[in-house]
Design an enzyme around this catalytic site. Structure first.
Site, PDB file in Angstrom:
ATOM      1  N   TYR A  57     -15.128   7.635 -12.593  1.00 24.87           N
ATOM      2  CA  TYR A  57     -15.977   6.717 -11.843  1.00 24.87           C
ATOM      3  C   TYR A  57     -17.403   6.723 -12.403  1.00 24.87           C
ATOM      4  O   TYR A  57     -18.104   7.734 -12.341  1.00 24.87           O
ATOM      5  CB  TYR A  57     -16.018   7.086 -10.366  1.00 24.87           C
ATOM      6  CG  TYR A  57     -14.678   7.089  -9.656  1.00 24.87           C
ATOM      7  CD1 TYR A  57     -13.589   6.370 -10.158  1.00 24.87           C
ATOM      8  CD2 TYR A  57     -14.501   7.804  -8.481  1.00 24.87           C
ATOM      9  CE1 TYR A  57     -12.364   6.371  -9.492  1.00 24.87           C
ATOM     10  CE2 TYR A  57     -13.282   7.799  -7.810  1.00 24.87           C
ATOM     11  CZ  TYR A  57     -12.218   7.089  -8.328  1.00 24.87           C
ATOM     12  OH  TYR A  57     -11.015   7.108  -7.663  1.00 24.87           O
ATOM     13  N   PRO A 204      -7.622   1.948   1.923  1.00 24.51           N
ATOM     14  CA  PRO A 204      -6.894   1.717   3.168  1.00 24.51           C
ATOM     15  C   PRO A 204      -7.262   0.401   3.848  1.00 24.51           C
ATOM     16  O   PRO A 204      -6.561  -0.037   4.764  1.00 24.51           O
ATOM     17  CB  PRO A 204      -7.294   2.918   4.036  1.00 24.51           C
ATOM     18  CG  PRO A 204      -8.653   3.287   3.539  1.00 24.51           C
ATOM     19  CD  PRO A 204      -8.601   3.045   2.061  1.00 24.51           C
ATOM     20  N   LEU A 205      -8.347  -0.222   3.381  1.00 23.84           N
ATOM     21  CA  LEU A 205      -8.757  -1.519   3.909  1.00 23.84           C
ATOM     22  C   LEU A 205      -8.517  -2.639   2.901  1.00 23.84           C
ATOM     23  O   LEU A 205      -9.148  -3.694   2.965  1.00 23.84           O
ATOM     24  CB  LEU A 205     -10.241  -1.475   4.309  1.00 23.84           C
ATOM     25  CG  LEU A 205     -10.555  -0.531   5.466  1.00 23.84           C
ATOM     26  CD1 LEU A 205     -12.057  -0.397   5.669  1.00 23.84           C
ATOM     27  CD2 LEU A 205      -9.889  -1.024   6.747  1.00 23.84           C
ATOM     28  N   GLY A 208     -11.449  -3.768   1.012  1.00 22.54           N
ATOM     29  CA  GLY A 208     -12.365  -4.484   1.893  1.00 22.54           C
ATOM     30  C   GLY A 208     -11.818  -5.764   2.462  1.00 22.54           C
ATOM     31  O   GLY A 208     -12.370  -6.319   3.413  1.00 22.54           O
ATOM     32  N   PHE A 209     -10.712  -6.257   1.902  1.00 16.37           N
ATOM     33  CA  PHE A 209     -10.198  -7.562   2.312  1.00 16.37           C
ATOM     34  C   PHE A 209      -9.757  -7.566   3.773  1.00 16.37           C
ATOM     35  O   PHE A 209      -9.952  -8.555   4.498  1.00 16.37           O
ATOM     36  CB  PHE A 209      -9.026  -7.969   1.414  1.00 16.37           C
ATOM     37  CG  PHE A 209      -8.577  -9.387   1.624  1.00 16.37           C
ATOM     38  CD1 PHE A 209      -9.294 -10.434   1.071  1.00 16.37           C
ATOM     39  CD2 PHE A 209      -7.453  -9.673   2.373  1.00 16.37           C
ATOM     40  CE1 PHE A 209      -8.891 -11.748   1.265  1.00 16.37           C
ATOM     41  CE2 PHE A 209      -7.040 -10.980   2.571  1.00 16.37           C
ATOM     42  CZ  PHE A 209      -7.765 -12.018   2.016  1.00 16.37           C
TER      43      PHE A 209
END
Length: 328
Positions: A57, A204-205, A208-209
């Site tokens: 990263y 897990p989202l 962000g969507f």
């Protein structure tokens, strides 16, 4: 929000929700180190213990950032990092899992993090050229040397997990898991539970969507990785927005957000599940943690899954090339 409860990844105690730190350095456009460190400190203040990073990263920047943030607070943190991507950003993907590289990567991560040990050390992706027994054997040597406490794998297939666990206990599997990515449920999840391996869902989202904040890619930075992902492409995006709209209806009935509902669904999948939603902002950190207070009945869970059935998600989670590096 109540106190953040504790869950276990194998024998490793962590907060029931962790913080994914990738976006503070990588993948989602420009970021602000001061803002990110403030969010990291706020997470620790609120009781989040699991911080997740990787050497890839930001080409090491993320580990350095985390190291700066936890300086003086090391005993409050379960530090998780990953190795395996040996290429630089923009170069063809190169995965390495040979023993020499495992040792080299660990030393570099320790140096960037500014610590004497890593709490949870993952292989970021499985190297198909190197037997998993060699990779995990080298990781186990790091445990014996006191440089690593617990071991993990990321995006590994069920058979690989079994072989790895036979060499040294694997405490956690980090893989994508959410309402719109449920691939691991058929084979991988049962094996992890048979072996006592905890699950750490990233994204897990749905990047962000599932929060409902994105109706197009127009507002995303040019460098944002989501611009090149199939589920955000024209045609697919519109179909997926219909799913989010249904989640928002269910969420409104509970006076919560669609993202909180999606997180709560995942957190209800078992006490061995520790999602790591990522954010750079304290506001969204607090919003995500509030999902821990949301209680869902069997009827609630059924309604959520009916709103986002796996066969109705448009587009694959990665492009064709990236998909070759998962589930192997």
């Amino acid at each position: 929000m109540t106190e953040v409860p504790t869950r276990y990844l194998g024998e490793l105690a962590v907060s029931a929700q962790g913080l994914g730190c990738m976006g503070m350095s990588h993948g989602y456009g420009d970021s602000d180190d001061a803002q990110s460190i403030a969010t990291l400190h706020h997470a620790l203040d609120l009781g989040v213990t699991l911080l997740d990073t990787a050497d890839f990263y930001g080409a090491g920047h993320n580990e350095e950032l985390i190291g700066r943030a936890v300086a003086g607070r090391r005993d409050e943190v379960v530090l998780a990092t990953k190795f395996g991507f040996a290429n630089r950003l923009g170069e063809p993907t190169l995965i390495r899992g040979d023993a020499a590289y495992v040792r080299q990567a660990c030393e570099a991560s320790l140096r960037r993090l500014g610590v004497d040990h890593i709490d949870l050390y993952y292989q970021h992706r499985v190297d198909p050229r190197v037997p998993i027994e060699e990779t995990v054997g080298a990781m186990a040597e790091l445990v014996r040397a006191g440089k690593v406490r617990y071991l993990g794998l990321s995006e590994a297939a069920a058979g690989t997990i079994r072989r790895a666990h036979a060499v040294h206990p694997i405490s956690a599997l980090q893989s994508e898991w959410s309402l719109w990515t449920r691939d691991l449920e058929a084979q991988t999840l049962p094996v992890c539970r048979e072996l006592g391996i905890g699950l750490v869902p990233f994204s897990p989202l749905g990047r962000g969507f599932l929060t409902g904040r994105y109706s197009s890619v127009d507002g995303l930075a040019e460098s944002d990785v989501r611009r090149g992902q199939p589920r955000f492409a024209d045609g697919n995006l519109e179909r997926n927005l219909a799913i989010v709209a249904k989640l928002e209806e269910l969420a409104a009935a509970r006076s919560v957000t669609a993202g909180q509902l999606a997180l709560a669904w995942l957190q209800h999948r078992g006490d061995d599940v520790v999602p790591i939603p990522g954010t750079r902002r304290q506001r969204y950190l607090e919003e995500n943690l509030a999902a821990l207070d949301l209680r869902l009945s069997a009827a609630d869970i059924a309604a959520i899954e009916a709103a986002a059935p796996p066969g109705h998600i448009a587009g694959s989670r990665y492009d064709a090339t990236s998909l070759t590096f998962v589930d192997r």
